[in-house]
Write an enzyme that holds these catalytic residues in place. Structure first.
Site, mmCIF file in Angstrom:
data_model
loop_
_atom_site.group_PDB
_atom_site.id
_atom_site.type_symbol
_atom_site.label_atom_id
_atom_site.label_comp_id
_atom_site.label_asym_id
_atom_site.label_seq_id
_atom_site.Cartn_x
_atom_site.Cartn_y
_atom_site.Cartn_z
ATOM 1 C CB CYS A 143 -0.908 -0.034 1.232
ATOM 2 S SG CYS A 143 -1.882 1.441 1.461
ATOM 3 C CB CYS B 182 -0.352 2.348 4.074
ATOM 4 S SG CYS B 182 -1.950 1.759 3.515
ATOM 5 C CG ASP B 183 3.371 1.062 4.389
ATOM 6 O OD1 ASP B 183 2.962 1.574 5.447
ATOM 7 O OD2 ASP B 183 3.154 -0.120 4.079
HETATM 8 C C1 LIG Z 1 0.608 -4.702 5.382
HETATM 9 C C2 LIG Z 1 -0.518 -3.702 5.355
HETATM 10 C C3 LIG Z 1 -0.308 -2.437 5.843
HETATM 11 C C4 LIG Z 1 -1.332 -1.506 5.839
HETATM 12 N N1 LIG Z 1 -1.096 -0.264 6.352
HETATM 13 C C5 LIG Z 1 -2.105 0.632 6.403
HETATM 14 C C6 LIG Z 1 -1.906 1.911 6.970
HETATM 15 O O1 LIG Z 1 -0.797 2.259 7.402
HETATM 16 N N2 LIG Z 1 -2.962 2.763 7.016
HETATM 17 C C7 LIG Z 1 -4.195 2.423 6.519
HETATM 18 O O2 LIG Z 1 -5.130 3.224 6.602
HETATM 19 N N3 LIG Z 1 -4.405 1.224 5.965
HETATM 20 C C8 LIG Z 1 -3.404 0.316 5.887
HETATM 21 N N4 LIG Z 1 -3.608 -0.900 5.306
HETATM 22 C C9 LIG Z 1 -4.934 -1.198 4.748
HETATM 23 C C10 LIG Z 1 -5.884 -1.589 5.897
HETATM 24 O O3 LIG Z 1 -5.271 -2.565 6.683
HETATM 25 C C11 LIG Z 1 -7.186 -2.108 5.348
HETATM 26 O O4 LIG Z 1 -7.747 -1.156 4.488
HETATM 27 C C12 LIG Z 1 -8.160 -2.401 6.486
HETATM 28 O O5 LIG Z 1 -7.595 -3.303 7.415
HETATM 29 C C13 LIG Z 1 -9.454 -2.989 5.949
HETATM 30 O O6 LIG Z 1 -10.272 -3.258 7.034
HETATM 31 P P1 LIG Z 1 -11.442 -4.342 6.975
HETATM 32 O O7 LIG Z 1 -12.033 -4.344 8.325
HETATM 33 O O8 LIG Z 1 -12.295 -4.090 5.812
HETATM 34 O O9 LIG Z 1 -10.708 -5.717 6.658
HETATM 35 P P2 LIG Z 1 -9.500 -6.487 7.348
HETATM 36 O O10 LIG Z 1 -8.663 -5.611 8.182
HETATM 37 O O11 LIG Z 1 -8.842 -7.239 6.233
HETATM 38 O O12 LIG Z 1 -10.227 -7.509 8.315
HETATM 39 C C14 LIG Z 1 -10.945 -8.591 7.793
HETATM 40 C C15 LIG Z 1 -11.389 -9.438 8.953
HETATM 41 O O13 LIG Z 1 -12.232 -10.483 8.463
HETATM 42 C C16 LIG Z 1 -11.955 -11.640 9.193
HETATM 43 N N5 LIG Z 1 -12.460 -12.780 8.438
HETATM 44 C C17 LIG Z 1 -12.280 -13.091 7.133
HETATM 45 N N6 LIG Z 1 -12.920 -14.222 6.840
HETATM 46 C C18 LIG Z 1 -13.540 -14.618 7.974
HETATM 47 C C19 LIG Z 1 -14.345 -15.713 8.316
HETATM 48 N N7 LIG Z 1 -14.703 -16.662 7.426
HETATM 49 N N8 LIG Z 1 -14.806 -15.827 9.590
HETATM 50 C C20 LIG Z 1 -14.494 -14.884 10.518
HETATM 51 N N9 LIG Z 1 -13.728 -13.812 10.237
HETATM 52 C C21 LIG Z 1 -13.259 -13.702 8.986
HETATM 53 C C22 LIG Z 1 -10.469 -11.603 9.423
HETATM 54 O O14 LIG Z 1 -10.144 -12.396 10.531
HETATM 55 C C23 LIG Z 1 -10.295 -10.121 9.738
HETATM 56 O O15 LIG Z 1 -10.523 -9.922 11.089
HETATM 57 C C24 LIG Z 1 -2.597 -1.853 5.297
HETATM 58 C C25 LIG Z 1 -2.805 -3.133 4.785
HETATM 59 C C26 LIG Z 1 -1.787 -4.054 4.811
HETATM 60 C C27 LIG Z 1 -2.023 -5.441 4.272
#
Ligand SMILES: Cc1cc2nc3c(=O)[nH]c(=O)nc-3n(C[C@H](O)[C@H](O)[C@H](O)COP(=O)(O)OP(=O)(O)OC[C@H]3O[C@@H](n4cnc5c(N)ncnc54)[C@H](O)[C@@H]3O)c2cc1C
Length: 342
Positions: free
Chosen positions: A167, A170-171
Protein backbone atom coordinates in the site's frame (compact mmCIF):
# COMPACT_ATOMS: atom_id res chain seq x y z
CA UNK A 1 -20.43 1.69 -7.39
CA UNK A 2 -24.11 2.24 -6.98
CA UNK A 3 -26.65 -0.52 -7.31
CA UNK A 4 -30.36 -0.45 -6.70
CA UNK A 5 -31.88 -3.41 -4.96
CA UNK A 6 -35.52 -4.06 -4.36
CA UNK A 7 -35.99 -5.87 -1.05
CA UNK A 8 -37.12 -9.40 -1.82
CA UNK A 9 -38.64 -10.03 1.59
CA UNK A 10 -40.96 -8.18 3.87
CA UNK A 11 -39.92 -9.08 7.37
CA UNK A 12 -41.58 -9.14 10.73
CA UNK A 13 -38.56 -9.97 12.79
CA UNK A 14 -39.88 -8.80 16.10
CA UNK A 15 -42.87 -11.08 15.89
CA UNK A 16 -41.14 -14.22 14.61
CA UNK A 17 -40.55 -16.62 17.46
CA UNK A 18 -37.46 -18.77 17.36
CA UNK A 19 -37.57 -22.23 15.80
CA UNK A 20 -40.43 -21.72 13.36
CA UNK A 21 -38.75 -22.83 10.17
CA UNK A 22 -37.19 -26.20 9.55
CA UNK A 23 -33.72 -24.71 9.08
CA UNK A 24 -34.08 -22.63 12.23
CA UNK A 25 -35.04 -25.77 14.13
CA UNK A 26 -31.97 -27.59 12.85
CA UNK A 27 -29.86 -24.56 13.74
CA UNK A 28 -31.24 -24.66 17.25
CA UNK A 29 -30.37 -28.32 17.53
CA UNK A 30 -26.81 -27.59 16.39
CA UNK A 31 -26.18 -24.44 18.32
CA UNK A 32 -27.61 -21.62 20.37
CA UNK A 33 -31.33 -21.12 20.74
CA UNK A 34 -30.92 -17.34 20.96
CA UNK A 35 -31.58 -15.22 17.91
CA UNK A 36 -29.02 -12.45 17.93
CA UNK A 37 -29.81 -9.01 16.63
CA UNK A 38 -26.62 -8.89 14.62
CA UNK A 39 -23.62 -11.06 13.89
CA UNK A 40 -20.56 -9.33 12.47
CA UNK A 41 -18.19 -11.49 10.44
CA UNK A 42 -14.73 -9.95 10.61
CA UNK A 43 -12.66 -8.02 13.13
CA UNK A 44 -10.70 -5.50 11.10
CA UNK A 45 -11.39 -1.75 11.45
CA UNK A 46 -14.76 -2.28 9.69
CA UNK A 47 -15.91 -5.13 11.94
CA UNK A 48 -14.78 -3.55 15.22
CA UNK A 49 -16.25 -0.16 14.34
CA UNK A 50 -19.56 -1.84 13.48
CA UNK A 51 -19.28 -3.66 16.83
CA UNK A 52 -18.69 -0.43 18.77
CA UNK A 53 -21.70 1.25 17.18
CA UNK A 54 -24.09 -1.70 17.41
CA UNK A 55 -23.02 -2.46 20.99
CA UNK A 56 -23.63 1.15 22.01
CA UNK A 57 -27.05 0.88 20.35
CA UNK A 58 -27.83 -2.12 22.63
CA UNK A 59 -27.91 -4.58 19.76
CA UNK A 60 -25.55 -6.98 21.59
CA UNK A 61 -23.41 -7.83 18.56
CA UNK A 62 -21.57 -11.11 18.23
CA UNK A 63 -18.27 -10.60 16.40
CA UNK A 64 -16.74 -13.58 14.65
CA UNK A 65 -13.19 -12.30 14.74
CA UNK A 66 -11.53 -15.16 12.87
CA UNK A 67 -9.46 -17.94 14.39
CA UNK A 68 -6.00 -16.90 13.20
CA UNK A 69 -6.54 -13.55 11.53
CA UNK A 70 -8.35 -11.65 14.30
CA UNK A 71 -7.69 -7.93 14.01
CA UNK A 72 -7.42 -8.07 10.23
CA UNK A 73 -4.80 -6.70 7.88
CA UNK A 74 -3.29 -4.16 10.28
CA UNK A 75 -2.00 -7.02 12.43
CA UNK A 76 0.57 -7.54 9.65
CA UNK A 77 2.02 -4.08 9.71
CA UNK A 78 4.21 -1.98 11.94
CA UNK A 79 3.60 1.74 12.22
CA UNK A 80 0.28 3.26 11.14
CA UNK A 81 0.75 7.01 10.76
CA UNK A 82 -2.41 8.00 8.93
CA UNK A 83 -5.14 6.85 11.31
CA UNK A 84 -6.54 10.01 12.90
CA UNK A 85 -6.16 10.51 16.63
CA UNK A 86 -2.59 9.29 17.08
CA UNK A 87 -0.17 12.21 16.80
CA UNK A 88 2.92 10.00 16.78
CA UNK A 89 1.36 7.07 14.91
CA UNK A 90 0.51 3.72 16.41
CA UNK A 91 1.59 0.15 15.74
CA UNK A 92 -1.00 -1.76 13.69
CA UNK A 93 -1.60 -4.53 16.28
CA UNK A 94 -1.93 -1.96 19.07
CA UNK A 95 -4.50 0.00 17.08
CA UNK A 96 -6.52 -3.16 16.56
CA UNK A 97 -6.36 -4.29 20.19
CA UNK A 98 -7.51 -0.81 21.22
CA UNK A 99 -10.50 -1.07 18.86
CA UNK A 100 -11.26 -4.53 20.21
CA UNK A 101 -11.15 -3.32 23.81
CA UNK A 102 -13.42 -0.41 22.92
CA UNK A 103 -15.97 -2.80 21.37
CA UNK A 104 -15.76 -5.09 24.42
CA UNK A 105 -16.24 -2.17 26.77
CA UNK A 106 -19.74 -1.70 25.34
CA UNK A 107 -20.53 -5.41 25.55
CA UNK A 108 -19.64 -6.82 22.11
CA UNK A 109 -19.33 -10.61 22.31
CA UNK A 110 -16.07 -11.29 20.48
CA UNK A 111 -15.37 -14.88 19.48
CA UNK A 112 -12.09 -15.97 17.91
CA UNK A 113 -13.74 -18.28 15.45
CA UNK A 114 -14.19 -18.45 11.69
CA UNK A 115 -17.56 -18.52 10.01
CA UNK A 116 -17.45 -21.55 7.73
CA UNK A 117 -20.94 -21.36 6.23
CA UNK A 118 -23.48 -18.60 5.86
CA UNK A 119 -27.15 -19.00 4.99
CA UNK A 120 -28.26 -15.47 4.35
CA UNK A 121 -31.45 -15.71 2.33
CA UNK A 122 -34.04 -16.28 5.07
CA UNK A 123 -35.47 -13.82 7.56
CA UNK A 124 -33.24 -15.36 10.19
CA UNK A 125 -29.67 -15.69 9.01
CA UNK A 126 -27.67 -18.75 9.97
CA UNK A 127 -23.95 -18.57 10.53
CA UNK A 128 -22.11 -21.83 11.06
CA UNK A 129 -18.80 -21.62 12.87
CA UNK A 130 -15.99 -24.13 13.06
CA UNK A 131 -17.06 -27.02 15.21
CA UNK A 132 -20.54 -26.92 13.70
CA UNK A 133 -22.25 -24.49 16.06
CA UNK A 134 -24.90 -22.44 14.28
CA UNK A 135 -25.57 -18.84 15.27
CA UNK A 136 -28.81 -17.21 14.22
CA UNK A 137 -29.27 -13.52 13.67
CA UNK A 138 -31.74 -11.02 12.34
CA UNK A 139 -28.96 -9.11 10.59
CA UNK A 140 -25.44 -9.88 9.44
CA UNK A 141 -22.58 -7.52 8.64
CA UNK A 142 -20.03 -8.93 6.22
CA UNK A 143 -16.68 -7.34 7.09
CA UNK A 144 -14.25 -9.96 5.84
CA UNK A 145 -11.84 -7.58 4.12
CA UNK A 146 -9.77 -8.16 1.03
CA UNK A 147 -6.51 -10.02 0.60
CA UNK A 148 -3.65 -8.38 -1.25
CA UNK A 149 -2.11 -10.86 -3.66
CA UNK A 150 1.35 -11.94 -2.61
CA UNK A 151 4.33 -12.96 -4.68
CA UNK A 152 4.58 -16.13 -2.62
CA UNK A 153 8.25 -15.67 -1.78
CA UNK A 154 9.86 -17.07 1.34
CA UNK A 155 10.91 -13.74 2.86
CA UNK A 156 7.91 -11.71 1.78
CA UNK A 157 5.93 -12.15 5.02
CA UNK A 158 9.00 -11.84 7.26
CA UNK A 159 9.86 -8.46 5.71
CA UNK A 160 6.26 -7.21 5.57
CA UNK A 161 6.30 -3.83 7.33
CA UNK A 162 10.09 -3.86 7.06
CA UNK A 163 10.38 -2.75 3.45
CA UNK A 164 7.77 -4.99 1.84
CA UNK A 165 4.43 -3.24 1.45
CA UNK A 166 1.16 -3.57 -0.42
CA UNK A 167 0.00 0.00 0.00
CA UNK A 168 1.79 3.11 -1.28
CA UNK A 169 -0.74 5.46 0.35
CA UNK A 170 -0.03 3.80 3.69
CA UNK A 171 3.73 3.42 3.53
CA UNK A 172 5.15 5.69 0.81
CA UNK A 173 6.02 8.34 3.37
CA UNK A 174 8.54 5.97 5.02
CA UNK A 175 10.67 5.81 1.87
CA UNK A 176 11.81 9.41 1.52
CA UNK A 177 14.98 9.72 -0.56
CA UNK A 178 15.29 5.95 -1.09
CA UNK A 179 15.56 3.58 -4.05
CA UNK A 180 12.54 1.34 -4.14
CA UNK A 181 10.73 -1.04 -6.48
CA UNK A 182 7.14 -1.74 -7.48
CA UNK A 183 6.03 -5.07 -8.97
CA UNK A 184 3.07 -5.21 -11.33
CA UNK A 185 1.80 -4.13 -14.72
CA UNK A 186 -1.75 -2.91 -14.23
CA UNK A 187 -3.19 0.53 -13.54
CA UNK A 188 -2.74 0.19 -9.80
CA UNK A 189 0.97 -0.71 -10.13
CA UNK A 190 1.61 2.39 -12.21
CA UNK A 191 -0.49 4.51 -9.89
CA UNK A 192 1.52 3.24 -6.92
CA UNK A 193 4.81 3.85 -8.76
CA UNK A 194 3.97 7.43 -9.76
CA UNK A 195 2.66 8.19 -6.27
CA UNK A 196 5.87 6.83 -4.74
CA UNK A 197 8.03 9.23 -6.79
CA UNK A 198 6.80 11.95 -4.42
CA UNK A 199 8.98 10.36 -1.76
CA UNK A 200 11.57 8.05 -3.30
CA UNK A 201 14.60 9.17 -5.32
CA UNK A 202 14.06 6.33 -7.76
CA UNK A 203 11.28 3.83 -8.38
CA UNK A 204 12.01 0.72 -10.42
CA UNK A 205 8.86 -0.72 -11.93
CA UNK A 206 9.29 -4.45 -12.46
CA UNK A 207 7.03 -6.23 -14.90
CA UNK A 208 7.21 -9.81 -16.04
CA UNK A 209 6.07 -9.11 -19.60
CA UNK A 210 7.23 -6.70 -22.31
CA UNK A 211 4.09 -4.56 -22.20
CA UNK A 212 1.75 -3.25 -19.51
CA UNK A 213 -1.89 -4.19 -19.01
CA UNK A 214 -2.46 -0.65 -17.75
CA UNK A 215 -4.43 1.95 -19.72
CA UNK A 216 -2.57 4.12 -22.26
CA UNK A 217 -2.86 7.22 -20.10
CA UNK A 218 -1.38 5.45 -17.08
CA UNK A 219 1.44 3.99 -19.17
CA UNK A 220 2.31 7.45 -20.49
CA UNK A 221 2.50 8.71 -16.93
CA UNK A 222 5.09 6.05 -16.11
CA UNK A 223 7.09 6.56 -19.33
CA UNK A 224 7.20 10.35 -18.81
CA UNK A 225 8.30 10.22 -15.18
CA UNK A 226 12.08 10.72 -14.89
CA UNK A 227 12.14 9.02 -11.48
CA UNK A 228 10.65 5.77 -12.82
CA UNK A 229 12.79 3.12 -14.49
CA UNK A 230 10.94 0.21 -16.07
CA UNK A 231 12.42 -3.27 -16.07
CA UNK A 232 10.61 -5.43 -18.63
CA UNK A 233 10.51 -9.23 -18.62
CA UNK A 234 11.67 -9.52 -15.05
CA UNK A 235 10.15 -11.26 -12.06
CA UNK A 236 11.15 -11.07 -8.43
CA UNK A 237 12.30 -14.48 -7.24
CA UNK A 238 13.92 -13.48 -3.94
CA UNK A 239 13.92 -10.73 -1.32
CA UNK A 240 16.85 -10.44 1.05
CA UNK A 241 17.81 -8.35 4.05
CA UNK A 242 18.26 -9.06 7.77
CA UNK A 243 16.02 -6.53 9.47
CA UNK A 244 14.86 -4.68 6.34
CA UNK A 245 14.75 -5.18 2.61
CA UNK A 246 18.20 -4.73 1.08
CA UNK A 247 18.14 -6.53 -2.23
CA UNK A 248 15.88 -8.30 -4.72
CA UNK A 249 16.79 -11.19 -6.99
CA UNK A 250 15.30 -10.73 -10.42
CA UNK A 251 14.91 -13.42 -13.03
CA UNK A 252 14.65 -12.54 -16.69
CA UNK A 253 11.45 -14.24 -17.92
CA UNK A 254 12.93 -14.66 -21.43
CA UNK A 255 16.55 -15.67 -20.81
CA UNK A 256 16.28 -17.02 -17.24
CA UNK A 257 19.27 -14.89 -16.23
CA UNK A 258 19.26 -13.88 -12.55
CA UNK A 259 20.45 -10.43 -11.40
CA UNK A 260 20.41 -8.45 -8.14
CA UNK A 261 18.65 -5.14 -7.58
CA UNK A 262 19.60 -3.09 -4.53
CA UNK A 263 16.47 -1.45 -3.08
CA UNK A 264 15.21 -0.63 0.41
CA UNK A 265 11.54 -1.13 -0.38
CA UNK A 266 9.32 -3.37 -2.46
CA UNK A 267 5.69 -2.52 -3.18
CA UNK A 268 3.69 -5.51 -4.39
CA UNK A 269 0.92 -4.23 -6.67
CA UNK A 270 -0.42 -7.34 -8.37
CA UNK A 271 -4.03 -7.03 -7.25
CA UNK A 272 -6.22 -8.05 -4.38
CA UNK A 273 -9.06 -10.49 -3.80
CA UNK A 274 -12.08 -9.46 -1.71
CA UNK A 275 -12.83 -12.29 0.74
CA UNK A 276 -16.25 -13.24 -0.59
CA UNK A 277 -15.90 -17.02 -0.97
CA UNK A 278 -18.43 -17.74 1.81
CA UNK A 279 -21.24 -15.65 0.36
CA UNK A 280 -20.51 -14.77 -3.28
CA UNK A 281 -23.29 -17.07 -4.48
CA UNK A 282 -25.81 -15.40 -2.18
CA UNK A 283 -25.28 -11.65 -2.49
CA UNK A 284 -24.65 -9.67 -5.65
CA UNK A 285 -20.99 -9.14 -6.47
CA UNK A 286 -19.61 -6.33 -8.68
CA UNK A 287 -17.36 -6.96 -11.70
CA UNK A 288 -14.46 -5.93 -9.40
CA UNK A 289 -15.26 -8.88 -7.14
CA UNK A 290 -16.44 -6.70 -4.25
CA UNK A 291 -19.83 -6.97 -2.56
CA UNK A 292 -22.35 -4.76 -4.37
CA UNK A 293 -24.11 -2.26 -2.12
CA UNK A 294 -26.92 0.16 -2.68
CA UNK A 295 -25.68 3.74 -3.19
CA UNK A 296 -23.70 5.05 -0.24
CA UNK A 297 -25.30 2.55 2.10
CA UNK A 298 -24.06 -0.86 3.25
CA UNK A 299 -27.17 -2.68 2.04
CA UNK A 300 -26.41 -5.72 -0.08
CA UNK A 301 -28.82 -7.40 -2.47
CA UNK A 302 -30.31 -9.38 0.45
CA UNK A 303 -32.49 -7.78 3.15
CA UNK A 304 -30.81 -7.92 6.54
CA UNK A 305 -27.35 -8.45 5.05
CA UNK A 306 -24.94 -5.53 5.16
CA UNK A 307 -21.32 -5.14 4.12
CA UNK A 308 -18.50 -2.98 5.42
CA UNK A 309 -14.86 -2.26 4.72
CA UNK A 310 -12.51 -3.49 2.03
CA UNK A 311 -14.86 -6.31 1.02
CA UNK A 312 -17.04 -3.72 -0.72
CA UNK A 313 -14.33 -1.24 -1.67
CA UNK A 314 -12.35 -1.57 -4.90
CA UNK A 315 -10.77 1.87 -4.56
CA UNK A 316 -9.87 3.38 -1.19
CA UNK A 317 -8.99 0.42 1.06
CA UNK A 318 -7.70 2.30 4.07
CA UNK A 319 -8.22 1.63 7.76
CA UNK A 320 -10.13 4.87 8.17
CA UNK A 321 -12.43 4.22 5.20
CA UNK A 322 -13.07 0.68 6.49
CA UNK A 323 -13.88 2.07 9.94
CA UNK A 324 -16.23 4.67 8.41
CA UNK A 325 -17.89 1.94 6.42
CA UNK A 326 -18.35 -0.15 9.60
CA UNK A 327 -20.15 2.83 11.12
CA UNK A 328 -22.44 3.05 8.07
CA UNK A 329 -23.26 -0.65 8.32
CA UNK A 330 -24.05 -0.41 12.04
CA UNK A 331 -26.43 2.51 11.50
CA UNK A 332 -28.06 0.68 8.57
CA UNK A 333 -28.56 -2.35 10.82
CA UNK A 334 -30.13 -0.17 13.52
CA UNK A 335 -32.56 1.29 10.98
CA UNK A 336 -33.31 -2.11 9.51
CA UNK A 337 -34.08 -3.69 12.87
CA UNK A 338 -36.09 -0.70 14.04
CA UNK A 339 -38.06 -0.76 10.80
CA UNK A 340 -38.94 -4.39 11.40
CA UNK A 341 -40.07 -3.99 14.95
CA UNK A 342 -37.02 -5.61 16.50
C1 LIG B 1 0.61 -4.70 5.38
C2 LIG B 1 -0.52 -3.70 5.36
C3 LIG B 1 -0.31 -2.44 5.84
C4 LIG B 1 -1.33 -1.51 5.84
N1 LIG B 1 -1.10 -0.26 6.35
C5 LIG B 1 -2.11 0.63 6.40
C6 LIG B 1 -1.91 1.91 6.97
O1 LIG B 1 -0.80 2.26 7.40
N2 LIG B 1 -2.96 2.76 7.02
C7 LIG B 1 -4.20 2.42 6.52
O2 LIG B 1 -5.13 3.22 6.60
N3 LIG B 1 -4.40 1.22 5.97
C8 LIG B 1 -3.40 0.32 5.89
N4 LIG B 1 -3.61 -0.90 5.31
C9 LIG B 1 -4.93 -1.20 4.75
C10 LIG B 1 -5.88 -1.59 5.90
O3 LIG B 1 -5.27 -2.56 6.68
C11 LIG B 1 -7.19 -2.11 5.35
O4 LIG B 1 -7.75 -1.16 4.49
C12 LIG B 1 -8.16 -2.40 6.49
O5 LIG B 1 -7.60 -3.30 7.41
C13 LIG B 1 -9.45 -2.99 5.95
O6 LIG B 1 -10.27 -3.26 7.03
P1 LIG B 1 -11.44 -4.34 6.98
O7 LIG B 1 -12.03 -4.34 8.32
O8 LIG B 1 -12.29 -4.09 5.81
O9 LIG B 1 -10.71 -5.72 6.66
P2 LIG B 1 -9.50 -6.49 7.35
O10 LIG B 1 -8.66 -5.61 8.18
O11 LIG B 1 -8.84 -7.24 6.23
O12 LIG B 1 -10.23 -7.51 8.32
C14 LIG B 1 -10.94 -8.59 7.79
C15 LIG B 1 -11.39 -9.44 8.95
O13 LIG B 1 -12.23 -10.48 8.46
C16 LIG B 1 -11.95 -11.64 9.19
N5 LIG B 1 -12.46 -12.78 8.44
C17 LIG B 1 -12.28 -13.09 7.13
N6 LIG B 1 -12.92 -14.22 6.84
C18 LIG B 1 -13.54 -14.62 7.97
C19 LIG B 1 -14.34 -15.71 8.32
N7 LIG B 1 -14.70 -16.66 7.43
N8 LIG B 1 -14.81 -15.83 9.59
C20 LIG B 1 -14.49 -14.88 10.52
N9 LIG B 1 -13.73 -13.81 10.24
C21 LIG B 1 -13.26 -13.70 8.99
C22 LIG B 1 -10.47 -11.60 9.42
O14 LIG B 1 -10.14 -12.40 10.53
C23 LIG B 1 -10.30 -10.12 9.74
O15 LIG B 1 -10.52 -9.92 11.09
C24 LIG B 1 -2.60 -1.85 5.30
C25 LIG B 1 -2.80 -3.13 4.78
C26 LIG B 1 -1.79 -4.05 4.81
C27 LIG B 1 -2.02 -5.44 4.27
Amino acid sequence: MSTDFTPALKLDLGATPPGQTQSAASAEAAGESEIHDVVIVGSGPAGYTAAIYTARAHLNPVVLAGSVTAGGDLMNTTEVENYPGFTDGIMGPELMSTMEAQAERFGADIRYEDAIKLDLAGEIKEITVEGGQVLRAKAVILATGSAYRELGLEDEKRLSGHGVSWCATCDGFFFKGQNIAVVGGGDSAIEEATFLTKFADKVTLIHRRDEFRASEIMQKRAFDDPKIEILWNKQVIGISGEAKVEELSLEDTVTGEVSPLAVTGLFVAIGSDPRTALFKDQVEITPDGTVAVQGRSSKTSLPGVFAAGDVLDPTYRQAITAAGSGCVAAIDVEHYLAGHGA
